[in-house]
Design a protein around this motif. Structure first.
Motif, PDB file in Angstrom:
ATOM      1  N   PRO A 138       0.694  -0.850  -0.040  1.00 42.53           N
ATOM      2  CA  PRO A 138       0.308  -0.210  -0.034  1.00 42.53           C
ATOM      3  C   PRO A 138       0.714   1.046   0.040  1.00 42.53           C
ATOM      4  O   PRO A 138       2.227   1.443   0.280  1.00 42.53           O
ATOM      5  CB  PRO A 138      -1.007   0.277   1.565  1.00 42.53           C
ATOM      6  N   THR A 139       0.087   2.264  -0.432  1.00 41.17           N
ATOM      7  CA  THR A 139       0.786   3.387  -0.959  1.00 41.17           C
ATOM      8  C   THR A 139       1.791   3.927   1.155  1.00 41.17           C
ATOM      9  O   THR A 139       2.483   4.537   0.722  1.00 41.17           O
ATOM     10  CB  THR A 139      -0.123   4.149  -1.142  1.00 41.17           C
ATOM     11  N   LEU A 140       0.893   4.010   1.772  1.00 35.80           N
ATOM     12  CA  LEU A 140       1.323   4.127   3.563  1.00 35.80           C
ATOM     13  C   LEU A 140       2.392   3.461   3.749  1.00 35.80           C
ATOM     14  O   LEU A 140       3.537   4.005   4.734  1.00 35.80           O
ATOM     15  CB  LEU A 140       0.343   4.922   3.705  1.00 35.80           C
ATOM     16  N   HIS A 181       9.831   7.553  -8.427  1.00 39.14           N
ATOM     17  CA  HIS A 181       8.195   7.121  -8.431  1.00 39.14           C
ATOM     18  C   HIS A 181       7.489   7.973  -6.864  1.00 39.14           C
ATOM     19  O   HIS A 181       6.137   7.773  -7.758  1.00 39.14           O
ATOM     20  CB  HIS A 181       8.491   6.001  -7.595  1.00 39.14           C
ATOM     21  N   LYS A 182       7.730   8.700  -6.132  1.00 38.27           N
ATOM     22  CA  LYS A 182       6.993   9.209  -5.319  1.00 38.27           C
ATOM     23  C   LYS A 182       6.298  10.613  -6.029  1.00 38.27           C
ATOM     24  O   LYS A 182       5.332  11.544  -5.954  1.00 38.27           O
ATOM     25  CB  LYS A 182       7.988  10.539  -4.981  1.00 38.27           C
ATOM     26  N   ARG A 186       1.980  11.702  -7.222  1.00 31.09           N
ATOM     27  CA  ARG A 186       0.916  12.805  -6.883  1.00 31.09           C
ATOM     28  C   ARG A 186       0.258  12.823  -8.451  1.00 31.09           C
ATOM     29  O   ARG A 186      -0.728  13.364  -7.973  1.00 31.09           O
ATOM     30  CB  ARG A 186       2.695  14.082  -7.157  1.00 31.09           C
ATOM     31  N   VAL A 187       0.935  12.341  -9.339  1.00 32.97           N
ATOM     32  CA  VAL A 187       0.056  13.099 -10.734  1.00 32.97           C
ATOM     33  C   VAL A 187      -0.884  11.560 -10.149  1.00 32.97           C
ATOM     34  O   VAL A 187      -2.416  12.378 -10.795  1.00 32.97           O
ATOM     35  CB  VAL A 187       0.752  12.671 -11.692  1.00 32.97           C
ATOM     36  N   PHE A 188      -1.019  10.219 -10.097  1.00 34.64           N
ATOM     37  CA  PHE A 188      -2.598   9.565  -9.833  1.00 34.64           C
ATOM     38  C   PHE A 188      -3.141   9.290  -8.656  1.00 34.64           C
ATOM     39  O   PHE A 188      -4.211   9.504  -8.572  1.00 34.64           O
ATOM     40  CB  PHE A 188      -1.771   7.816  -9.838  1.00 34.64           C
ATOM     41  N   ASN A 189      -2.589  10.021  -7.763  1.00 30.77           N
ATOM     42  CA  ASN A 189      -3.154  10.525  -6.369  1.00 30.77           C
ATOM     43  C   ASN A 189      -2.857  11.484  -6.097  1.00 30.77           C
ATOM     44  O   ASN A 189      -1.919  11.757  -4.707  1.00 30.77           O
ATOM     45  CB  ASN A 189      -3.171   9.070  -5.373  1.00 30.77           C
ATOM     46  N   PRO A 190      -3.157  12.327  -6.329  1.00 26.82           N
ATOM     47  CA  PRO A 190      -2.979  14.202  -5.603  1.00 26.82           C
ATOM     48  C   PRO A 190      -3.866  14.346  -4.690  1.00 26.82           C
ATOM     49  O   PRO A 190      -3.788  15.085  -3.584  1.00 26.82           O
ATOM     50  CB  PRO A 190      -3.513  14.987  -7.130  1.00 26.82           C
ATOM     51  N   ARG A 191      -4.953  13.401  -4.123  1.00 24.22           N
ATOM     52  CA  ARG A 191      -5.741  13.962  -2.158  1.00 24.22           C
ATOM     53  C   ARG A 191      -4.620  13.517  -1.695  1.00 24.22           C
ATOM     54  O   ARG A 191      -4.809  14.647  -0.646  1.00 24.22           O
ATOM     55  CB  ARG A 191      -6.806  13.038  -3.103  1.00 24.22           C
ATOM     56  N   LYS A 194      -2.407  16.381  -1.090  1.00 24.74           N
ATOM     57  CA  LYS A 194      -2.384  17.494  -0.908  1.00 24.74           C
ATOM     58  C   LYS A 194      -2.365  18.715  -2.520  1.00 24.74           C
ATOM     59  O   LYS A 194      -1.479  19.768  -1.894  1.00 24.74           O
ATOM     60  CB  LYS A 194      -2.500  18.481   0.003  1.00 24.74           C
ATOM     61  N   VAL A 195      -1.672  18.186  -3.815  1.00 24.21           N
ATOM     62  CA  VAL A 195      -2.357  19.001  -4.485  1.00 24.21           C
ATOM     63  C   VAL A 195      -3.339  19.669  -5.181  1.00 24.21           C
ATOM     64  O   VAL A 195      -3.969  19.326  -5.260  1.00 24.21           O
ATOM     65  CB  VAL A 195      -1.118  17.873  -5.457  1.00 24.21           C
ATOM     66  N   THR A 196      -2.934  20.601  -5.161  1.00 23.99           N
ATOM     67  CA  THR A 196      -3.467  21.796  -5.415  1.00 23.99           C
ATOM     68  C   THR A 196      -3.592  21.812  -6.915  1.00 23.99           C
ATOM     69  O   THR A 196      -2.768  22.019  -7.497  1.00 23.99           O
ATOM     70  CB  THR A 196      -4.090  23.051  -5.161  1.00 23.99           C
ATOM     71  N   PRO A 197      -4.649  21.335  -8.081  1.00 21.60           N
ATOM     72  CA  PRO A 197      -4.577  21.305  -9.532  1.00 21.60           C
ATOM     73  C   PRO A 197      -3.966  22.939  -9.789  1.00 21.60           C
ATOM     74  O   PRO A 197      -4.626  23.816  -9.229  1.00 21.60           O
ATOM     75  CB  PRO A 197      -6.207  20.706  -9.474  1.00 21.60           C
TER      76      PRO A 197
END
Length: 258
Positions: A138-140, A181-182, A186-191, A194-197
């Motif tokens: 998992p990501t975490l 990879h990070k 960030r692109v596939f899971n921005p939420r 907390k990436v502001t589009p």
């Protein structure tokens, strides 16, 4: 000791598992990555085919780096006499317990000694990192940058090659791959990050093409003007009316008398 071991658990093909069981080794490799690292089992395998070239009393069962290097040095000299060769990067990966290296080494030894070919467990150009394992987590639970360097740059690897500059370059390569990879995460899971589009991304998300198309109709007002109303679903699925007004102006008379 039971020699039954599933190929899925060892990472070896079924043909190789049966072959190892037929050699009557002093102990069966329950952990392929660990048990093949010091080279003793490799020497024991070759001993069954070339007993005079691989005397087992010359090999050490220890797990220290010096014992590993001494065993593999003897194995290399014996293989050169027999005009046999193993890939150096695979041997180095096996010594330092790199992921997938020992499995590929056993597969190569099987091919050399039996002249049989099997489907490869992994490509020879593999860099022997834990990337595939990290992708299963998992990501975490995935490694941080510091942990990634620790996982893929072994202590024995730095001891065998004490060049500080070379080890620094290896660490930089591992770090660069980790950051790539990070960035993909960030692109596939921005939420999660907390990436502001950006404005362009928001505009692209809002541009939803309607399957029915825009609906437009004309109407005639009491003032004699024609209005055109259009309904579009491009704005978040809401119908927004637009009016196009055409004004009929009277023809102007010329002020010049002819």
């Amino acid at each position: 000791m039971s020699y039954e071991q599933s190929p899925q658990k060892t990472g070896l093909a079924r043909e190789i598992v049966k072959w190892l069981q037929s050699l009557d080794l002093s102990f069966y490799p329950m952990n392929v990555r660990r048990d093949f690292s010091n080279g003793y089992l490799v020497a024991e395998i070759f001993y069954h085919y070339y007993p005079s070239d691989f005397p087992l009393h010359s090999y050490n069962k220890g797990t220290s780096l010096s014992a590993k290097q001494a065993n593999w040095s003897r194995i290399e000299r014996s293989l050169q006499k027999l005009n046999l060769h193993l890939m150096k990067n695979v041997v180095d990966g096996t010594i330092h317990c790199k992921p997938g290296a020992a499995e590929l080494l056993v597969q190569e030894i099987y091919t050399v000694l039996t002249n049989r070919s099997i489907r490869e467990v992994q490509r020879p150009e593999s860099d022997f990192t834990d990337q595939k394992y990290q992708e299963l987590l998992p990501t975490l639970a995935r490694s941080t940058a510091c942990q990634a360097i620790k996982n893929n740059l072994k202590t024995t690897e730095m001891m065998a090659e004490p060049d500080i500059c070379m080890n620094q370059r290896k660490a930089e390569i591992i770090l660069h791959r980790h950051l790539e990879h990070k960035a993909a995460e960030r692109v596939f899971n921005p939420r999660r990050f907390k990436v502001t589009p950006k404005l362009g991304q928001l505009a692209a998300d809002n541009l939803v093409t309607s399957s029915r198309g825009d609906e437009c109709f004309d109407s005639l007002s009491s003032a004699g003007t024609t209005s055109k109303s259009c309904s579009s679903s491009a704005w978040s699925g809401a119908a927004v009316p637009f009016k196009e007004i055409k004004v009929h102006q009277p023809a102007r008379r010329s002020l010049v008398n002819y």
